[in-house]
Design a protein around this motif. Sequence first.
Motif, PDB file in Angstrom:
ATOM      1  N   LEU A 101       0.978  -1.351   0.021  1.00  0.00           N
ATOM      2  CA  LEU A 101      -0.041   0.152  -0.130  1.00  0.00           C
ATOM      3  C   LEU A 101       0.783   1.440  -0.172  1.00  0.00           C
ATOM      4  O   LEU A 101       0.649   2.309  -0.828  1.00  0.00           O
ATOM      5  CB  LEU A 101      -0.714   0.008   1.406  1.00  0.00           C
ATOM      6  CG  LEU A 101      -2.071  -0.970   0.962  1.00  0.00           C
ATOM      7  CD1 LEU A 101      -2.957  -0.922   2.195  1.00  0.00           C
ATOM      8  CD2 LEU A 101      -2.838  -0.763   0.070  1.00  0.00           C
ATOM      9  N   ILE A 148      -2.430   4.474   6.161  1.00  0.00           N
ATOM     10  CA  ILE A 148      -3.002   3.114   6.348  1.00  0.00           C
ATOM     11  C   ILE A 148      -3.898   2.745   7.467  1.00  0.00           C
ATOM     12  O   ILE A 148      -3.514   3.165   8.612  1.00  0.00           O
ATOM     13  CB  ILE A 148      -1.822   2.170   5.961  1.00  0.00           C
ATOM     14  CG1 ILE A 148      -1.368   2.340   4.721  1.00  0.00           C
ATOM     15  CG2 ILE A 148      -2.499   0.850   6.061  1.00  0.00           C
ATOM     16  CD1 ILE A 148       0.039   1.614   4.335  1.00  0.00           C
ATOM     17  N   ASP A 151      -9.392  -1.867   8.657  1.00  0.00           N
ATOM     18  CA  ASP A 151     -10.737  -1.799   7.968  1.00  0.00           C
ATOM     19  C   ASP A 151     -11.874  -1.714   9.148  1.00  0.00           C
ATOM     20  O   ASP A 151     -12.922  -0.949   9.058  1.00  0.00           O
ATOM     21  CB  ASP A 151     -11.158  -2.918   6.971  1.00  0.00           C
ATOM     22  CG  ASP A 151     -11.173  -4.244   7.733  1.00  0.00           C
ATOM     23  OD1 ASP A 151     -10.577  -4.397   8.744  1.00  0.00           O
ATOM     24  OD2 ASP A 151     -11.485  -5.227   6.892  1.00  0.00           O
ATOM     25  N   ARG A 157     -11.137   5.734  10.623  1.00  0.00           N
ATOM     26  CA  ARG A 157     -11.692   5.943   9.284  1.00  0.00           C
ATOM     27  C   ARG A 157     -12.670   7.257   9.239  1.00  0.00           C
ATOM     28  O   ARG A 157     -12.421   8.101   8.270  1.00  0.00           O
ATOM     29  CB  ARG A 157     -12.448   4.719   8.773  1.00  0.00           C
ATOM     30  CG  ARG A 157     -11.117   3.659   8.520  1.00  0.00           C
ATOM     31  CD  ARG A 157     -12.041   2.277   8.428  1.00  0.00           C
ATOM     32  NE  ARG A 157     -12.806   2.262   7.106  1.00  0.00           N
ATOM     33  CZ  ARG A 157     -13.979   1.532   6.713  1.00  0.00           C
ATOM     34  NH1 ARG A 157     -13.738   0.555   7.489  1.00  0.00           N
ATOM     35  NH2 ARG A 157     -14.522   1.624   5.535  1.00  0.00           N
ATOM     36  N   GLU A 167     -10.521   6.785   0.565  1.00  0.00           N
ATOM     37  CA  GLU A 167      -9.934   5.573   0.340  1.00  0.00           C
ATOM     38  C   GLU A 167      -9.593   5.246  -1.222  1.00  0.00           C
ATOM     39  O   GLU A 167     -10.429   5.684  -1.943  1.00  0.00           O
ATOM     40  CB  GLU A 167     -10.911   4.220   0.941  1.00  0.00           C
ATOM     41  CG  GLU A 167     -10.551   2.929   0.708  1.00  0.00           C
ATOM     42  CD  GLU A 167     -11.446   1.929   1.065  1.00  0.00           C
ATOM     43  OE1 GLU A 167     -11.261   0.907   0.569  1.00  0.00           O
ATOM     44  OE2 GLU A 167     -12.289   2.059   2.008  1.00  0.00           O
ATOM     45  N   GLN A 170      -7.131  -1.128  -1.206  1.00  0.00           N
ATOM     46  CA  GLN A 170      -7.156  -2.062   0.120  1.00  0.00           C
ATOM     47  C   GLN A 170      -6.353  -3.221  -0.360  1.00  0.00           C
ATOM     48  O   GLN A 170      -6.288  -3.454  -1.320  1.00  0.00           O
ATOM     49  CB  GLN A 170      -8.465  -2.196   0.485  1.00  0.00           C
ATOM     50  CG  GLN A 170      -9.452  -2.991  -0.207  1.00  0.00           C
ATOM     51  CD  GLN A 170     -10.843  -3.268   0.371  1.00  0.00           C
ATOM     52  OE1 GLN A 170     -10.966  -3.709   1.515  1.00  0.00           O
ATOM     53  NE2 GLN A 170     -11.631  -3.047  -0.364  1.00  0.00           N
ATOM     54  N   THR A 171      -5.743  -3.826   0.622  1.00  0.00           N
ATOM     55  CA  THR A 171      -5.277  -5.204   0.451  1.00  0.00           C
ATOM     56  C   THR A 171      -5.461  -5.952   1.772  1.00  0.00           C
ATOM     57  O   THR A 171      -5.792  -5.441   2.848  1.00  0.00           O
ATOM     58  CB  THR A 171      -3.740  -4.990   0.102  1.00  0.00           C
ATOM     59  OG1 THR A 171      -3.240  -6.224  -0.182  1.00  0.00           O
ATOM     60  CG2 THR A 171      -2.889  -4.667   1.453  1.00  0.00           C
ATOM     61  N   THR A 182      -9.152  -7.489  12.222  1.00  0.00           N
ATOM     62  CA  THR A 182      -8.557  -6.762  10.780  1.00  0.00           C
ATOM     63  C   THR A 182      -8.688  -7.917   9.759  1.00  0.00           C
ATOM     64  O   THR A 182      -8.037  -8.854   9.622  1.00  0.00           O
ATOM     65  CB  THR A 182      -7.329  -6.050  10.690  1.00  0.00           C
ATOM     66  OG1 THR A 182      -7.551  -5.256  11.816  1.00  0.00           O
ATOM     67  CG2 THR A 182      -6.753  -5.331   9.594  1.00  0.00           C
ATOM     68  N   ASN A 184      -8.709  -6.379   6.130  1.00  0.00           N
ATOM     69  CA  ASN A 184      -8.036  -5.602   5.050  1.00  0.00           C
ATOM     70  C   ASN A 184      -7.385  -4.393   5.723  1.00  0.00           C
ATOM     71  O   ASN A 184      -7.962  -3.841   6.734  1.00  0.00           O
ATOM     72  CB  ASN A 184      -9.091  -5.032   4.134  1.00  0.00           C
ATOM     73  CG  ASN A 184      -9.535  -6.241   3.502  1.00  0.00           C
ATOM     74  OD1 ASN A 184      -8.964  -6.998   2.714  1.00  0.00           O
ATOM     75  ND2 ASN A 184     -10.771  -6.521   3.626  1.00  0.00           N
ATOM     76  N   TRP A 185      -6.364  -4.121   5.040  1.00  0.00           N
ATOM     77  CA  TRP A 185      -5.780  -2.561   5.356  1.00  0.00           C
ATOM     78  C   TRP A 185      -6.224  -1.798   4.134  1.00  0.00           C
ATOM     79  O   TRP A 185      -6.240  -2.057   2.826  1.00  0.00           O
ATOM     80  CB  TRP A 185      -4.246  -2.605   5.217  1.00  0.00           C
ATOM     81  CG  TRP A 185      -3.446  -3.515   6.158  1.00  0.00           C
ATOM     82  CD1 TRP A 185      -2.762  -4.897   6.304  1.00  0.00           C
ATOM     83  CD2 TRP A 185      -3.557  -3.223   7.827  1.00  0.00           C
ATOM     84  NE1 TRP A 185      -2.476  -5.090   7.264  1.00  0.00           N
ATOM     85  CE2 TRP A 185      -2.906  -4.231   8.547  1.00  0.00           C
ATOM     86  CE3 TRP A 185      -4.006  -2.098   8.594  1.00  0.00           C
ATOM     87  CZ2 TRP A 185      -2.283  -4.410   9.667  1.00  0.00           C
ATOM     88  CZ3 TRP A 185      -3.759  -2.192   9.775  1.00  0.00           C
ATOM     89  CH2 TRP A 185      -2.961  -3.096  10.499  1.00  0.00           C
ATOM     90  N   LEU A 186      -6.559  -0.534   4.433  1.00  0.00           N
ATOM     91  CA  LEU A 186      -7.032   0.433   3.623  1.00  0.00           C
ATOM     92  C   LEU A 186      -6.202   1.639   3.617  1.00  0.00           C
ATOM     93  O   LEU A 186      -5.662   2.069   4.601  1.00  0.00           O
ATOM     94  CB  LEU A 186      -8.410   1.153   4.160  1.00  0.00           C
ATOM     95  CG  LEU A 186      -9.396  -0.060   4.367  1.00  0.00           C
ATOM     96  CD1 LEU A 186     -10.522   0.738   5.235  1.00  0.00           C
ATOM     97  CD2 LEU A 186      -9.765  -0.890   3.517  1.00  0.00           C
TER      98      LEU A 186
END
Length: 193
Positions: A101, A148, A151, A157, A167, A170-171, A182, A184-186
């Motif tokens: 990311l 980062i 989610d 957020r 955003e 994401q991964t 968690t 996903n990381w955004l």
Amino acid sequence: MIQLEKPLRLAVEADAVALAELINFAGEGLPLHVWTGLAQEGEDPWEVGRARQADKAREGQVVVIDFGNGAVAGLNGYGIGAEPEEIPDDFPVLFRPLQELENQALESWYVNVLACYPEHRGRGLGSQLLDLADEIGRAEGFSPMSIIVADENIGARRLYKRKGYSEVAQTPCAKNGWNTKTENWLLMIKPLS
């Protein structure tokens, strides 16, 4: 570094206990998981974290909010260069998605840690530190800002969206033994005007 006015100040080595706790809040428990893996037999993982944070404080890498009784919130970050970082095969699995990311946030000032003790949340300290991050980013010649976030960290957020972040990618989170909700990381990015 830009001029800091109370209650903002650079962290000092004596802030290491608070900094370790704050970074663990910001990292959703991932830092403690990593420190546990780094600890030698019989060594307290928190001591590993405190030592690492003391180093960052000595290097002038962390800004804290302190109302006179010690750090209650903290910020650190850095500029991401124009070229993506290579991710070799032996790159730590837990950090691979985060680096992927970051590689999508080239030429931005990256908010690496933004944290506040739970009892001090809701007082605008996160907003104050994000405003400071913007100032630092501008002073260092960066146009966009990046961050980062997990989610499941809805409060963070929401704050980042209020401060102009959107955003962009994401991964999936690589848990690798880390007990977390968690998924996903955004990656969120904000243009600086």
